[in-house]
Design a protein around this motif. Structure first.
Motif, PDB file in Angstrom:
ATOM      1  N   THR A   6       0.815  -1.220   0.000  1.00  0.00           N
ATOM      2  CA  THR A   6       0.000   0.000   0.000  1.00  0.00           C
ATOM      3  C   THR A   6       0.850   1.272   0.000  1.00  0.00           C
ATOM      4  O   THR A   6       0.335   2.348   0.320  1.00  0.00           O
ATOM      5  CB  THR A   6      -0.959   0.009   1.203  1.00  0.00           C
ATOM      6  N   ARG A   7       2.123   1.153  -0.355  1.00  0.00           N
ATOM      7  CA  ARG A   7       2.894   2.372  -0.611  1.00  0.00           C
ATOM      8  C   ARG A   7       2.226   3.146  -1.754  1.00  0.00           C
ATOM      9  O   ARG A   7       1.556   2.559  -2.605  1.00  0.00           O
ATOM     10  CB  ARG A   7       4.334   2.023  -0.968  1.00  0.00           C
ATOM     11  N   GLU A   8       2.439   4.451  -1.785  1.00  0.00           N
ATOM     12  CA  GLU A   8       1.641   5.302  -2.670  1.00  0.00           C
ATOM     13  C   GLU A   8       2.486   6.005  -3.723  1.00  0.00           C
ATOM     14  O   GLU A   8       3.713   6.045  -3.645  1.00  0.00           O
ATOM     15  CB  GLU A   8       0.863   6.321  -1.823  1.00  0.00           C
ATOM     16  N   TRP A   9       1.798   6.547  -4.707  1.00  0.00           N
ATOM     17  CA  TRP A   9       2.407   7.353  -5.763  1.00  0.00           C
ATOM     18  C   TRP A   9       1.487   8.535  -6.020  1.00  0.00           C
ATOM     19  O   TRP A   9       0.291   8.503  -5.708  1.00  0.00           O
ATOM     20  CB  TRP A   9       2.600   6.536  -7.056  1.00  0.00           C
ATOM     21  N   ARG A 687      16.935   9.001   2.804  1.00  0.00           N
ATOM     22  CA  ARG A 687      17.064   8.615   1.396  1.00  0.00           C
ATOM     23  C   ARG A 687      16.174   7.406   1.092  1.00  0.00           C
ATOM     24  O   ARG A 687      15.452   7.381   0.094  1.00  0.00           O
ATOM     25  CB  ARG A 687      18.515   8.252   1.081  1.00  0.00           C
ATOM     26  N   ASP A 688      16.256   6.408   1.960  1.00  0.00           N
ATOM     27  CA  ASP A 688      15.460   5.200   1.738  1.00  0.00           C
ATOM     28  C   ASP A 688      13.969   5.519   1.793  1.00  0.00           C
ATOM     29  O   ASP A 688      13.177   4.962   1.022  1.00  0.00           O
ATOM     30  CB  ASP A 688      15.807   4.144   2.785  1.00  0.00           C
ATOM     31  N   PHE A 692      11.858   4.488  -1.306  1.00  0.00           N
ATOM     32  CA  PHE A 692      11.216   3.183  -1.168  1.00  0.00           C
ATOM     33  C   PHE A 692      10.020   3.143  -0.224  1.00  0.00           C
ATOM     34  O   PHE A 692       9.383   2.093  -0.104  1.00  0.00           O
ATOM     35  CB  PHE A 692      12.243   2.147  -0.664  1.00  0.00           C
ATOM     36  N   ASP A 693       9.672   4.233   0.442  1.00  0.00           N
ATOM     37  CA  ASP A 693       8.676   4.168   1.507  1.00  0.00           C
ATOM     38  C   ASP A 693       7.557   5.157   1.259  1.00  0.00           C
ATOM     39  O   ASP A 693       7.711   6.127   0.504  1.00  0.00           O
ATOM     40  CB  ASP A 693       9.358   4.474   2.848  1.00  0.00           C
ATOM     41  N   ALA A 694       6.420   4.925   1.912  1.00  0.00           N
ATOM     42  CA  ALA A 694       5.282   5.858   1.935  1.00  0.00           C
ATOM     43  C   ALA A 694       4.879   6.278   0.525  1.00  0.00           C
ATOM     44  O   ALA A 694       4.313   5.478  -0.215  1.00  0.00           O
ATOM     45  CB  ALA A 694       5.590   7.051   2.827  1.00  0.00           C
ATOM     46  N   CYS A 695       5.180   7.522   0.133  1.00  0.00           N
ATOM     47  CA  CYS A 695       4.948   7.965  -1.250  1.00  0.00           C
ATOM     48  C   CYS A 695       6.267   7.857  -1.997  1.00  0.00           C
ATOM     49  O   CYS A 695       7.202   8.612  -1.727  1.00  0.00           O
ATOM     50  CB  CYS A 695       4.427   9.396  -1.286  1.00  0.00           C
ATOM     51  N   LEU A 696       6.333   6.942  -2.944  1.00  0.00           N
ATOM     52  CA  LEU A 696       7.575   6.704  -3.668  1.00  0.00           C
ATOM     53  C   LEU A 696       7.965   7.960  -4.441  1.00  0.00           C
ATOM     54  O   LEU A 696       7.188   8.492  -5.216  1.00  0.00           O
ATOM     55  CB  LEU A 696       7.418   5.525  -4.619  1.00  0.00           C
TER      56      LEU A 696
END
Length: 729
Positions: A6-9, A687-688, A692-696
């Motif tokens: 469920t990470r977002e864009w 950076r990560d 890679f996390d939350a909103c890419l």
């Protein structure tokens, strides 16, 4: 939900419109959908096009590719189980597949300001131009569910005469099929018309009209007899089948967590059937407005051309490639900057700059640029914009953008205050901030240091003096300089005027009445700027040199007075700064990051010894891998998790929650007071998070104060990204 990603864009168009969703393609928020159109840029954001529910038939076997939460807790269908990969760059791309087939889908949201180049490169003429006329509603047709669909050829949408600027809100979707057999792709439209903060509920008053044309359908809601926003969907191939039906009770689990409305009804007017041979593709475009005869026909190349156009736009802004570098040379020459070219860029740097551009939008009500504070739910805020501007515009050398924003805010200065919010329609801006005016002066100073644009200083100096006179003489909210110590004070119940601005009912959570420490540090820096500027203008013979020289001396004397009085904030027992001196002269001794803010400004009124002690305590109490906590964990009022309903979250917002943007002031203060010591901060977690996390590809607004510092709040925040751009190596 354990195996759902469920990470977002988020995609944006420079007008406030956006598209957003998750990696697994399931909608978890009210703010997930493919076309939220900013009907009054950057506001009036309205969900029109939620998504396409896709299924693929190969050799008689049909698989559903979508994934949905439902109000009863079920997940149906489970297309995420067929998802093989997801990539965010250069545009979101999903790949589903089985042994004998593979289907990819890509989305791109083209830049929506049509008829001009990006303002950061070419134009200073913010007040010029017009926008397209709003088209009239479609003819009233039978709207009962399943009614026959009216035929439509095309209806042109005429812009205003001689309008150089038009608004275009659209999204392109591209599917490509690979396999060993013919496949049939079915794409069911799910649509809405509702404000982006609220869910849609089916009912007899809400109906939708659709009119068919050649490879397109035009759609429009009618709600209680009121015609909604017309928009249309076009496609390169396929047969459309009207099949009107409601889908009830989609579940939105992120809204459940936040104690908000968490169920949605979506309408489907029909579906598209596309027969695909191996290697075939289909492109669709959803666009606000009626179909236009002047629009070029979409083809298999349309999607790739849109992606290339966006890449080219960004390369021109940020100096990627030869054309972009030439543009920056012109920019640097204009501002008399010698051969200032962009820093050596890496993929991470390019992604950060791309993320920064998502927040720069055009505001129709002021006919100029502004900054969206964060996605999904924020509008533009004066304080946030001015704090973010150095990272969003000065570091990337978007000097015209910075100049345009500063000019706009200066134009709207009233009572010595800079607006904290602009109205969406007719009306006065909102002046509910004590620090926006001071941040405006600080950011103006940074702009002038970068550009040496003294003509702009001469233009804006009357605004600077207006702010100075209002603070000294008194203005709204009982904002006034205390004649005894030269410090700025305020006292108005029921409001919160600093960045710690949550109010529940009429009760501020962190009121900070009296003399807040960072406000007076900003005031000191402002007086130093005023003294420098008056002296500079006298030397350049802007205005009356003798009078300006006297003003410079007076400002310098006041700055020294304030510098002396800033020692009232020093708490020798704690080795830190009091957060506020309250109206009754009591000191607030809570350990907050505002002391670090006070050390980070261009002009600092505290000694080296004090600065080092403050930073030592802030490092021990407030520093996390993602920013600074808003309150020391040892404080009785500390709240380590930002969760629960609206009131619970509001009470935690500035009571321990980590703010990513505060890492910028911390680093600037550290570099000032510990120039020979390495920074006690590891960039890798942030950076990560960005990658890679939350909103890419963006940075969250806030994080929990407690481990594991879960990202919270807005998934993409302007000043979070901006402060990282200012300092990351």
């Amino acid at each position: 939900m354990l195996d759902l990603d469920t990470r977002e864009w988020v995609l944006t168009n420079g007008l406030g419109s956006f598209a957003s969703g998750t990696v697994s393609d399931v909608r978890t928020r009210t703010y997930h959908g493919w076309l939220f159109a900013a009907t009054n840029p950057p506001s009036g954001r309205t969900l029109l096009f939620s998504h396409l529910e896709a299924s693929l038939e190969v050799l008689g076997s049909v698989v559903a590719l979508g994934t949905n939460f439902w109000g009863n807790g079920q997940i149906e269908p489970t297309g995420y189980q067929l998802l093989r990969s997801f990539d965010i760059s250069p545009v979101p791309k999903w790949t589903w597949g089985q042994d004998n087939w593979q289907l990819t889908r890509q989305l791109v949201m083209p830049y929506g300001l049509v008829g001009t180049e990006d303002w950061g490169l070419v134009t200073e003429d913010w007040g010029q131009g017009g926008i397209s006329n709003v088209p009239s509603p479609m003819p009233n047709t039978s709207l009962r569910e399943g009614a026959p669909t009216t035929s439509l050829s095309t209806s042109a949408q005429s812009p205003m005469p001689n309008a150089p600027i038009q608004f275009c809100h659209r999204i392109l979707i591209h599917y490509r099929y690979e396999g060993s057999h013919t496949a049939i792709l079915r794409l069911r439209l799910l649509i809405a018309e509702r404000d982006f903060h609220h869910q849609q509920t089916a009912g007899p008053k809400l109906q939708f009209s659709q009119m068919l044309g050649q490879q397109q359908v035009c759609l429009q809601a009618i709600n209680s007899g009121r015609f909604g926003i017309p928009w249309h969907l076009r496609w390169t191939q396929g047969n459309y089948q009207p099949d009107a039906v409601w889908y009830w009770h989609y579940g939105l689990p992120e809204e459940t967590k936040r104690g908000l409305g968490d169920k949605e009804d979506l309408y489907s007017p029909g579906y598209l059937i596309v027969t695909l041979q191996p290697g075939d593709a289909v492109t669709l475009e959803a666009r606000v407005g009626f179909p236009d005869l002047m629009l070029s026909v979409i083809t298999d190349k349309t999607f790739a051309e849109a992606v290339e156009a966006e890449q080219d736009r960004l390369s021109q802004i940020f100096g990627w490639g030869e054309r972009g570098r030439n543009q920056l040379k012109i920019q640097n020459s204009k501002f008399k900057i010698k051969e200032l070219l962009p820093p050596a860029h890496s993929p991470l740097w390019e992604q950060l700059l791309k993320a920064s551009d998502q927040f720069i939008v055009y505001r129709a009500s002021i006919a100029g640029p502004t900054v969206i504070a964060g996605y999904h739910w924020f509008n533009d805020w004066g304080r946030d914009t001015l704090i973010a501007l150095p990272g969003l515009a000065l570091v990337p050398q978007r000097f015209d953008l910075a100049k345009g924003v500063l000019r706009t805010f200066g134009h709207y200065c009233r009572y010595g205050l800079i607006p904290n919010a602009f109205p969406d329609v007719n009306g006065e801006p909102i002046y509910n901030s004590i620090d926006a005016a001071l941040w405006w002066i600080e950011t103006l100073g940074l702009y002038l240091e970068a550009t040496q644009d003294w003509n702009f200083l001469a233009e804006q100096f009357p605004v600077v003096q207006q702010i100075y006179k209002a603070f000294v003489g008194g203005t709204h909210f009982n904002i006034q300089v205390d004649a005894t110590d030269g410090l700025v004070s305020w006292d108005a119940r029921g409001v919160a005027l600093t960045w710690m601005d949550v109010v529940i009912g009429l009760h501020p959570v962190t009121p900070r009445y009296g003399k807040p420490v960072e406000i007076n540090a900003l005031w000191y820096s402002a007086l130093c700027w005023l003294s420098q500027w008056a002296e500079r203008l006298s030397q350049l013979e802007f205005g009356e040199p003798a009078r300006l020289t006297k003003q410079a001396q007076r400002y310098a004397q006041q700055a020294e007075h304030v510098k002396t009085s800033l020692q009232k904030f020093w708490n020798p027992q704690l080795g830190y700064l009091y957060d506020t001196i309250e109206p009754d002269d009591r000191r607030n001794f809570q350990i907050r990051p505002n002391a670090v803010l006070a050390l980070s400004l261009h002009h600092c009124g505290f000694s080296e010894q004090q600065g080092c002690q403050i930073l030592d305590l802030a490092t021990a109490s407030l520093l996390t891998p993602y920013g600074l906590r808003s309150l020391d964990p040892g404080d009785p009022e500390y709240k380590g998790k930002y969760q629960g309903n609206q009131e619970q979250r509001d009470r935690a917002y500035h009571q321990g929650t980590v703010w990513a943007w505060l890492i910028g002031p911390y680093i600037r203060a550290w570099q000032r007071f510990y120039p020979q010591r390495s920074l006690p901060f590891d960039w890798q977690p942030l950076r990560d998070h960005f990658l890679f996390d939350a909103c890419l590809g963006s940075i969250s607004e806030i994080f929990d104060g407690d481990l594991p510092h879960t990202p919270r709040g807005a998934i993409a925040q302007a000043w979070s990204v901006a402060e990282v751009i200012r300092h990351i190596k």
